[in-house]
Scaffold this motif. Structure first.
Motif, PDB file in Angstrom:
ATOM      1  N   SER A 294       0.847  -1.185   0.000  1.00 31.44           N
ATOM      2  CA  SER A 294       0.000   0.000   0.000  1.00 31.44           C
ATOM      3  C   SER A 294       0.884   1.236   0.000  1.00 31.44           C
ATOM      4  O   SER A 294       1.893   1.286   0.692  1.00 31.44           O
ATOM      5  N   GLN A 295       0.464   2.236  -0.752  1.00 28.11           N
ATOM      6  CA  GLN A 295       1.209   3.479  -0.825  1.00 28.11           C
ATOM      7  C   GLN A 295       0.737   4.420   0.273  1.00 28.11           C
ATOM      8  O   GLN A 295      -0.446   4.498   0.584  1.00 28.11           O
ATOM      9  N   SER A 296       1.682   5.131   0.852  1.00 29.08           N
ATOM     10  CA  SER A 296       1.363   6.076   1.918  1.00 29.08           C
ATOM     11  C   SER A 296       0.573   7.249   1.360  1.00 29.08           C
ATOM     12  O   SER A 296       0.853   7.737   0.274  1.00 29.08           O
ATOM     13  N   ILE A 297      -0.430   7.707   2.112  1.00 27.40           N
ATOM     14  CA  ILE A 297      -1.242   8.856   1.707  1.00 27.40           C
ATOM     15  C   ILE A 297      -0.362  10.110   1.680  1.00 27.40           C
ATOM     16  O   ILE A 297      -0.436  10.912   0.766  1.00 27.40           O
ATOM     17  N   ILE A 298       0.473  10.283   2.696  1.00 26.85           N
ATOM     18  CA  ILE A 298       1.385  11.419   2.769  1.00 26.85           C
ATOM     19  C   ILE A 298       2.781  10.918   2.434  1.00 26.85           C
ATOM     20  O   ILE A 298       3.301  10.024   3.096  1.00 26.85           O
TER      21      ILE A 298
ATOM     22  N   ALA B  96      -7.301  15.291   6.603  1.00 28.04           N
ATOM     23  CA  ALA B  96      -8.528  14.552   6.920  1.00 28.04           C
ATOM     24  C   ALA B  96      -8.245  13.043   6.961  1.00 28.04           C
ATOM     25  O   ALA B  96      -9.013  12.285   7.558  1.00 28.04           O
ATOM     26  N   PHE B  97      -7.135  12.642   6.347  1.00 26.27           N
ATOM     27  CA  PHE B  97      -6.744  11.223   6.353  1.00 26.27           C
ATOM     28  C   PHE B  97      -5.658  10.955   7.389  1.00 26.27           C
ATOM     29  O   PHE B  97      -5.726   9.989   8.136  1.00 26.27           O
ATOM     30  N   ALA B  98      -4.635  11.806   7.385  1.00 24.12           N
ATOM     31  CA  ALA B  98      -3.478  11.553   8.241  1.00 24.12           C
ATOM     32  C   ALA B  98      -2.676  12.838   8.400  1.00 24.12           C
ATOM     33  O   ALA B  98      -2.741  13.727   7.558  1.00 24.12           O
ATOM     34  N   THR B  99      -1.911  12.904   9.485  1.00 23.98           N
ATOM     35  CA  THR B  99      -1.017  14.044   9.690  1.00 23.98           C
ATOM     36  C   THR B  99       0.445  13.607   9.692  1.00 23.98           C
ATOM     37  O   THR B  99       1.333  14.431   9.833  1.00 23.98           O
ATOM     38  N   LYS B 100       0.676  12.305   9.536  1.00 26.04           N
ATOM     39  CA  LYS B 100       2.038  11.770   9.528  1.00 26.04           C
ATOM     40  C   LYS B 100       2.183  10.789   8.367  1.00 26.04           C
ATOM     41  O   LYS B 100       1.201  10.199   7.916  1.00 26.04           O
TER      42      LYS B 100
ATOM     43  N   GLY C 238       3.203   7.323   6.325  1.00 22.32           N
ATOM     44  CA  GLY C 238       3.091   5.905   6.643  1.00 22.32           C
ATOM     45  C   GLY C 238       1.663   5.396   6.699  1.00 22.32           C
ATOM     46  O   GLY C 238       1.434   4.191   6.702  1.00 22.32           O
ATOM     47  N   VAL C 239       0.679   6.281   6.766  1.00 29.70           N
ATOM     48  CA  VAL C 239      -0.721   5.860   6.789  1.00 29.70           C
ATOM     49  C   VAL C 239      -1.144   5.553   5.350  1.00 29.70           C
ATOM     50  O   VAL C 239      -0.947   6.368   4.453  1.00 29.70           O
ATOM     51  N   THR C 240      -1.706   4.373   5.164  1.00 28.99           N
ATOM     52  CA  THR C 240      -2.094   3.935   3.826  1.00 28.99           C
ATOM     53  C   THR C 240      -3.612   3.865   3.707  1.00 28.99           C
ATOM     54  O   THR C 240      -4.327   3.945   4.713  1.00 28.99           O
ATOM     55  N   MET C 241      -4.086   3.686   2.484  1.00 28.05           N
ATOM     56  CA  MET C 241      -5.528   3.511   2.279  1.00 28.05           C
ATOM     57  C   MET C 241      -6.007   2.278   3.037  1.00 28.05           C
ATOM     58  O   MET C 241      -7.080   2.298   3.627  1.00 28.05           O
ATOM     59  N   GLU C 242      -5.202   1.247   3.035  1.00 24.56           N
ATOM     60  CA  GLU C 242      -5.563   0.015   3.749  1.00 24.56           C
ATOM     61  C   GLU C 242      -5.761   0.302   5.239  1.00 24.56           C
ATOM     62  O   GLU C 242      -6.720  -0.166   5.847  1.00 24.56           O
ATOM     63  N   ASP C 243      -4.866   1.103   5.828  1.00 26.16           N
ATOM     64  CA  ASP C 243      -4.973   1.466   7.248  1.00 26.16           C
ATOM     65  C   ASP C 243      -6.281   2.189   7.549  1.00 26.16           C
ATOM     66  O   ASP C 243      -6.832   2.061   8.638  1.00 26.16           O
TER      67      ASP C 243
END
Length: 157
Positions: free
Chosen positions: A34-38, A80-84, A86-91
């Motif tokens: 999974s690709q990271s959002i940020i 709205a998804f993440a502030t750091k 490493g967070v992925t769509m799967e997460d």
């Protein structure tokens, strides 16, 4: 001599095919991850006081300004998804459909393009800015980035 050349050629082709096989494994693994959002640079090296900024040259201030823009462009549109990183769509429970993955990739590419064009403009025009305005902008960007640490305070549990 001909035997050595043939042996060297055979070893060379074996090494190349092994390298190609390893490359395919890496590509296949990346496609399954999974690709990271940020992505990209998401932190600054140091926060500054006005006094510290007053002691810097305009060139140093320009570098700090650009560094802060990079971080803001990478984080703020996605809070709205993440502030750091490493967070992925799967997460987040977002289905990793082809459309969703393409949308994320398009978003990352658009952010990169936006940042590149903004920095190209900034490097040409920003040196003409007033030093005091540049310092105020850096302090504002840093305050904005510091506020990300309190983002979760705004969420209802």
């Amino acid at each position: 001599m001909k035997t050595k050349l043939t042996l060297f050629g055979a070893i060379f082709f074996i090494m190349m095919s092994m390298g190609h096989a390893q490359e395919k494994k890496v590509i296949k693994k990346k496609k399954n991850e999974s690709q990271s959002i940020i992505s990209g640079k998401v932190n600054i090296s140091k926060y500054h006081s006005r006094e510290q900024l007053d002691d810097m040259t305009k060139g140093e201030l320009l570098d700090l300004y650009i560094e802060r823009i990079r971080v803001i462009v990478n984080i703020l549109p996605n809070i709205a998804f993440a502030t750091k990183p490493g967070v992925t769509m799967e997460d987040l429970g977002i289905p990793e459909t082809k459309d969703n993955v393409n949308a994320l990739e398009d978003n990352i590419e658009a952010s990169d393009d936006y940042f590149d064009s903004t920095i190209e403009f900034q490097k040409k025009i920003l040196p003409y800015s007033d030093t005091n305005d540049l310092i105020a902008a850096i302090l504002f960007y840093e305050a904005t980035l510091k506020s990300l640490h309190t983002y979760n305070d705004f969420k209802e549990d």
